[in-house]
Design a protein around this motif. Structure first.
Motif, short mmCIF file in Angstrom:
data_model
loop_
_atom_site.label_atom_id
_atom_site.label_comp_id
_atom_site.label_asym_id
_atom_site.label_seq_id
_atom_site.Cartn_x
_atom_site.Cartn_y
_atom_site.Cartn_z
N SER A 1 0.82 -1.21 0.00
CA SER A 1 0.00 0.00 0.00
C SER A 1 0.86 1.26 0.00
O SER A 1 0.56 2.23 -0.70
CB SER A 1 -0.94 -0.01 1.22
N GLU B 1 -2.40 2.97 -2.97
CA GLU B 1 -3.77 2.53 -3.23
C GLU B 1 -4.24 1.60 -2.11
O GLU B 1 -3.45 1.11 -1.30
CB GLU B 1 -3.86 1.79 -4.57
N THR B 2 -5.55 1.36 -2.07
CA THR B 2 -6.13 0.50 -1.05
C THR B 2 -5.79 -0.96 -1.33
O THR B 2 -5.89 -1.43 -2.47
CB THR B 2 -7.66 0.67 -1.01
N HIS C 1 -6.54 -4.96 0.02
CA HIS C 1 -7.40 -5.84 0.80
C HIS C 1 -6.80 -7.22 0.94
O HIS C 1 -6.21 -7.74 -0.01
CB HIS C 1 -8.78 -6.01 0.14
N LYS D 1 -7.23 -4.45 5.80
CA LYS D 1 -7.35 -3.43 4.76
C LYS D 1 -6.33 -2.33 5.04
O LYS D 1 -6.13 -1.93 6.19
CB LYS D 1 -8.77 -2.85 4.77
N ARG D 2 -5.69 -1.87 4.00
CA ARG D 2 -4.77 -0.75 4.11
C ARG D 2 -5.26 0.37 3.20
O ARG D 2 -5.46 0.16 2.00
CB ARG D 2 -3.35 -1.16 3.69
N ASN D 3 -5.42 1.54 3.78
CA ASN D 3 -5.89 2.70 3.01
C ASN D 3 -4.73 3.62 2.67
O ASN D 3 -3.80 3.78 3.47
CB ASN D 3 -6.92 3.49 3.81
N PRO E 1 -8.12 7.91 1.11
CA PRO E 1 -8.88 6.67 0.89
C PRO E 1 -10.17 6.91 0.12
O PRO E 1 -10.73 8.01 0.10
CB PRO E 1 -9.19 6.20 2.32
N THR F 1 -8.96 0.61 -6.49
CA THR F 1 -8.85 2.02 -6.81
C THR F 1 -10.14 2.47 -7.48
O THR F 1 -11.16 1.77 -7.43
CB THR F 1 -7.62 2.27 -7.70
#
Length: 262
Positions: free
Chosen positions: A97, A102-103, A105, A119-121, A125, A224
């Motif tokens: 990330s 980008e996000t 999952h 999840k990484r934002n 986000p 995205t």
């Protein structure tokens, strides 16, 4: 109620009730649970009392509301540590990330559906459905299709039959036949896409996380929007995606990560 559920007895009934309280998403009154219950009033009350006394539910006598209990939270955290890819994958998600902005999952399959584990934002986000702990559809999410495509044939067919095929957008796959065709293509390409199939404007590229013996351990996606990428330019992220999925799979093998039921 099915024969299988009947055979689970009181334990099965109690777990079903916990699922209902969790699905509602907020503290709930007895009357609300009773209105949607297949059990008589006395049985429902007895189940609630047992779950409350065991710490699986919490009861607020002033507001007369039931909510998930502290003991259940402790068990959930223990399960997250012991039977989830999340602790193993955490540093790899951070790296991916941060590199792409980008996000990202991380998910596993739960009876053919997508259970989001982590999840990484990015710094900016996107608003979207997915969050850790949520359940999403398998047939119209990139990470769901990536995992389904690499299951053994009999398991994959079972999961295909478990899909709802609800049309979320104009791009949603709405039949088992269409899903089978796309899963075959994903198996060849090694990656899956969400082409605005679950949420408008949201697209992703996804890959399975496999063990050394090619068992599906989970799935990884980079998500995205159509303002940031097209489906064509999104494919440029494939090398980073596959490399990260490979690293997580290797690390999971080192930790003897357990095989999960699809």
């Amino acid at each position: 109620m099915t024969a299988a559920k009947n055979s689970d007895g009181t334990v099965g009934k109690a777990l079903d009730l916990l699922d209902k309280v969790a699905a509602i998403g907020h503290p709930v009154r007895f009357s609300e649970l009773l209105a949607d219950s297949e059990h008589p009033k006395a049985t429902l009350y007895r189940l609630l009392q047992t779950l409350t006394s065991q710490g699986m539910l919490s009861y607020d006598p002033d507001r007369q509301l039931y909510s998930l209990g502290v003991r259940l939270v402790k068990l959930a955290h223990a399960a997250w540590r012991q039977s989830s890819l999340a602790p193993i994958a955490r540093p790899f998600l951070d790296e991916l990330s941060n590199k792409l902005g980008e996000t990202v999952h991380l998910a596993q399959l739960d009876h053919g559906q997508v259970l989001y584990l982590d999840k990484r934002n990015p710094a900016k986000p996107l608003m979207m459905f997915s969050d850790a702990g949520k359940i999403g559809p398998g047939y119209c999410t990139g990470v769901g299709k990536a995992m389904l495509a690499f299951l053994e044939d009999s398991t994959r067919e079972q999961c295909i039959k478990q899909q709802a095929y609800h049309r979320y957008t104009a791009h949603t796959l709405t039949s088992a036949e269409a899903l089978r065709t796309e899963l075959d293509e994903i198996r060849i390409q090694g990656i899956a896409f969400d082409r605005e199939e679950h949420e408008p404007n949201i697209i992703c590229i996804a890959a399975p996380i496999l063990s050394g013996s090619d068992r599906v351990l989970g799935g990884l996606s980079i998500t995205t929007s159509m303002q940031r990428y097209t489906l064509l330019t999104l494919e440029e992220l494939k090398p980073d995606l596959l490399e990260t999925a490979r690293k997580i799979g290797e690390q999971a093998d080192l930790w003897q990560f357990p095989e999960l039921q699809a």
